[in-house]
Scaffold this motif. Structure first.
Motif, mmCIF file in Angstrom:
data_model
loop_
_atom_site.group_PDB
_atom_site.id
_atom_site.type_symbol
_atom_site.label_atom_id
_atom_site.label_comp_id
_atom_site.label_asym_id
_atom_site.label_seq_id
_atom_site.Cartn_x
_atom_site.Cartn_y
_atom_site.Cartn_z
ATOM 1 N N MET A 40 14.409 1.367 16.754
ATOM 2 C CA MET A 40 14.740 1.973 16.008
ATOM 3 C C MET A 40 13.845 2.871 16.100
ATOM 4 S SD MET A 40 14.179 0.015 12.103
ATOM 5 C CE MET A 40 14.129 0.984 10.820
ATOM 6 N N ASP A 41 14.904 4.296 15.669
ATOM 7 C CA ASP A 41 13.839 5.487 15.463
ATOM 8 C C ASP A 41 13.481 5.909 13.883
ATOM 9 O OD1 ASP A 41 15.394 6.256 17.623
ATOM 10 O OD2 ASP A 41 16.748 7.735 17.376
ATOM 11 N N LEU A 42 12.532 6.350 14.041
ATOM 12 C CA LEU A 42 11.533 6.617 13.290
ATOM 13 C C LEU A 42 12.431 7.784 12.061
ATOM 14 C CD1 LEU A 42 8.172 7.808 14.662
ATOM 15 C CD2 LEU A 42 8.314 5.505 13.794
ATOM 16 N N ASP A 43 12.043 7.693 10.273
ATOM 17 C CA ASP A 43 13.368 8.461 9.907
ATOM 18 C C ASP A 43 11.801 9.291 8.966
ATOM 19 O OD1 ASP A 43 11.709 7.057 7.271
ATOM 20 O OD2 ASP A 43 12.514 4.875 8.637
ATOM 21 N N PRO A 44 12.478 10.037 8.881
ATOM 22 C CA PRO A 44 11.337 11.558 8.618
ATOM 23 C C PRO A 44 10.570 11.041 7.091
ATOM 24 C CG PRO A 44 13.868 11.934 9.247
ATOM 25 C CD PRO A 44 13.725 10.706 8.800
ATOM 26 N N ASP A 45 10.983 10.399 6.764
ATOM 27 C CA ASP A 45 9.827 9.657 5.241
ATOM 28 C C ASP A 45 9.474 8.779 5.792
ATOM 29 O OD1 ASP A 45 12.259 8.117 4.654
ATOM 30 O OD2 ASP A 45 12.377 8.793 3.548
ATOM 31 N N LEU A 46 9.618 7.230 6.983
ATOM 32 C CA LEU A 46 8.988 6.351 7.428
ATOM 33 C C LEU A 46 8.842 4.998 6.349
ATOM 34 C CD1 LEU A 46 5.260 8.335 8.717
ATOM 35 C CD2 LEU A 46 7.533 7.650 9.937
ATOM 36 N N ALA A 47 10.608 5.270 6.273
ATOM 37 C CA ALA A 47 10.584 4.629 4.416
ATOM 38 C C ALA A 47 10.253 3.122 4.553
ATOM 39 C CB ALA A 47 12.092 4.391 4.131
ATOM 40 N N ALA A 48 10.124 2.230 6.415
ATOM 41 C CA ALA A 48 9.794 1.225 6.882
ATOM 42 C C ALA A 48 8.344 0.398 5.794
ATOM 43 C CB ALA A 48 10.505 0.737 7.638
ATOM 44 N N LEU A 49 7.851 1.502 5.931
ATOM 45 C CA LEU A 49 6.791 1.605 5.666
ATOM 46 C C LEU A 49 5.622 1.317 4.232
ATOM 47 C CD1 LEU A 49 4.515 4.033 7.842
ATOM 48 C CD2 LEU A 49 5.061 1.749 8.154
ATOM 49 N N SER A 50 6.716 1.600 3.471
ATOM 50 C CA SER A 50 6.655 1.309 1.537
ATOM 51 C C SER A 50 6.463 0.156 1.008
ATOM 52 C CB SER A 50 7.822 2.229 0.590
ATOM 53 O OG SER A 50 7.915 2.968 1.194
ATOM 54 N N PRO A 51 7.294 -1.390 1.776
ATOM 55 C CA PRO A 51 7.651 -2.263 1.214
ATOM 56 C C PRO A 51 6.134 -2.837 1.759
ATOM 57 C CG PRO A 51 9.290 -2.027 2.637
ATOM 58 C CD PRO A 51 8.638 -0.978 3.081
ATOM 59 N N LEU A 52 5.076 -2.827 2.477
ATOM 60 C CA LEU A 52 4.063 -2.943 2.927
ATOM 61 C C LEU A 52 3.328 -3.211 2.459
ATOM 62 C CD1 LEU A 52 4.514 -2.282 7.088
ATOM 63 C CD2 LEU A 52 4.919 -4.413 5.412
ATOM 64 N N GLY A 53 2.584 -1.745 1.167
ATOM 65 C CA GLY A 53 1.689 -1.652 0.931
ATOM 66 C C GLY A 53 0.910 -0.508 0.846
ATOM 67 N N GLY A 54 -0.351 0.319 0.196
ATOM 68 C CA GLY A 54 -0.895 1.394 0.096
ATOM 69 C C GLY A 54 -1.585 1.802 1.423
ATOM 70 N N PHE A 55 -2.191 0.896 2.500
ATOM 71 C CA PHE A 55 -2.780 0.969 3.093
ATOM 72 C C PHE A 55 -1.848 1.307 4.506
ATOM 73 C CE2 PHE A 55 -6.439 -0.639 1.651
ATOM 74 C CZ PHE A 55 -7.192 -0.851 1.374
ATOM 75 N N PHE A 56 -0.577 0.730 4.420
ATOM 76 C CA PHE A 56 0.613 0.882 5.897
ATOM 77 C C PHE A 56 1.779 2.212 5.501
ATOM 78 C CE2 PHE A 56 -0.671 -3.378 6.018
ATOM 79 C CZ PHE A 56 -0.175 -3.525 7.045
ATOM 80 N N VAL A 57 1.786 3.015 3.788
ATOM 81 C CA VAL A 57 2.322 3.885 3.874
ATOM 82 C C VAL A 57 1.834 4.975 4.289
ATOM 83 C CG1 VAL A 57 3.518 5.385 1.902
ATOM 84 C CG2 VAL A 57 3.478 2.882 1.728
ATOM 85 N N LEU A 58 2.269 5.873 4.714
ATOM 86 C CA LEU A 58 2.283 7.389 5.516
ATOM 87 C C LEU A 58 3.072 8.387 4.788
ATOM 88 C CD1 LEU A 58 0.353 9.379 6.488
ATOM 89 C CD2 LEU A 58 1.117 8.709 8.871
ATOM 90 N N ARG A 59 2.767 9.609 3.635
ATOM 91 C CA ARG A 59 3.427 10.529 2.811
ATOM 92 C C ARG A 59 3.880 11.837 3.992
ATOM 93 N NH1 ARG A 59 2.600 10.345 -2.386
ATOM 94 N NH2 ARG A 59 0.934 9.432 -3.440
ATOM 95 N N THR A 60 5.179 12.335 4.625
ATOM 96 C CA THR A 60 5.695 13.446 4.683
ATOM 97 C C THR A 60 5.525 14.253 4.133
ATOM 98 O OG1 THR A 60 7.563 12.459 4.683
ATOM 99 C CG2 THR A 60 5.908 11.484 6.674
ATOM 100 N N VAL A 61 6.046 15.697 4.901
ATOM 101 C CA VAL A 61 6.796 16.917 4.788
ATOM 102 C C VAL A 61 7.870 16.298 3.598
ATOM 103 C CG1 VAL A 61 4.488 17.584 5.456
ATOM 104 C CG2 VAL A 61 7.326 17.747 6.849
#
Length: 249
Positions: free
Chosen positions: A1-22
């Protein structure tokens, strides 16, 4: 699975996992925030412009610690947890990780917890243990430990114990999320990756990992925070200097 530009798959994991992008919007403050490379560099002549000092002072004020080095340890543990969590979350859910080069990863040192990180560019890398070690441990944790040791005289064992504790915590949360959501393959991948990572010489002596449970061999000093008590993976059975019959949170 390719990385999407906003790394959306991380969002359900919670704040320690989320990475903001431009791609999070035109108002993304990435250009006004210092890259982590700046935090690992020489001490700035202006303390207010030094992101590492800003973060340590913020933690010290929030926790009312008796010594600044306690705040430095807590700040280190928080940032290490963010770096491990982001990398492991991507490795498990995407099979790849973004390049977290300290020159690309920007940090709001005066922000809230968990540490607010912004990635200037999503460049995919392999999601194997060797790449995670190269990106997180060599790319961030080694220069971060060197900076903190120079500025706050923290013991190397404490800092690498923090790194091991943060890694175990990230794997534990990822495993819990995966099991709760019926993602047994993701849970198995997280545990397998953790096993590989803990064979690294910097991490193998930091504690004992049993499944997703971790018992570290050093202390992060959090027990010295007023009302702090012991962490769940602390090497101590009770806070040093306390009565054998005392309890802690």
């Amino acid at each position: 699975m390719d990385l999407d530009p906003d790394l959306a798959a991380l969002s359900p994991l919670g704040g320690f996992f989320v990475l903001r992008t431009v791609v999070d919007g035109p108002s993304a403050p990435v250009r006004s925030l210092p890259p982590l490379a700046q935090a690992y560099g020489p001490l700035a002549s202006d303390a207010d412009a030094d992101p590492l000092l800003v973060r340590v002072r913020k933690v010290a004020a929030a926790l009312t610690v008796p010594e600044v080095r306690i705040a430095a340890s807590v700040a280190h543990l928080g940032l290490a947890a963010r770096l491990w969590s982001t990398a492991l979350g991507c490795a498990v859910l995407y099979g790849r990780i973004p390049d977290l080069d300290p020159r690309l990863l920007h940090w709001d040192a005066d922000g809230s917890a968990p540490d607010d990180l912004w990635l200037a560019q999503v460049r995919p890398l392999p999601g194997d243990a060797a790449t995670v070690v190269d990106v997180v441990l060599h790319g961030h944790l080694e220069p971060l430990a060197a900076a903190l040791r120079a500025r706050h005289r923290l013991a190397a064992g404490l800092l690498w114990g923090n790194a091991g504790s943060a890694l175990a915590g990230a794997v534990r949360e990822l495993d819990r999320w995966a099991r709760t959501n019926g993602r047994t393959e993701a849970a198995a991948r997280a545990r397998a990756l953790a096993g590989e990572l803990f064979t690294h010489p910097r991490l193998t002596t930091t504690g004992t990992l049993t499944g997703t449970a971790f018992r570290r061999r050093s202390c992060c000093l959090y027990y010295r925070v007023p009302g702090g008590g012991l962490c769940g993976d602390c090497c101590f059975a009770r806070p040093p200097g306390s009565s054998p019959h005392a309890t802690s949170g």
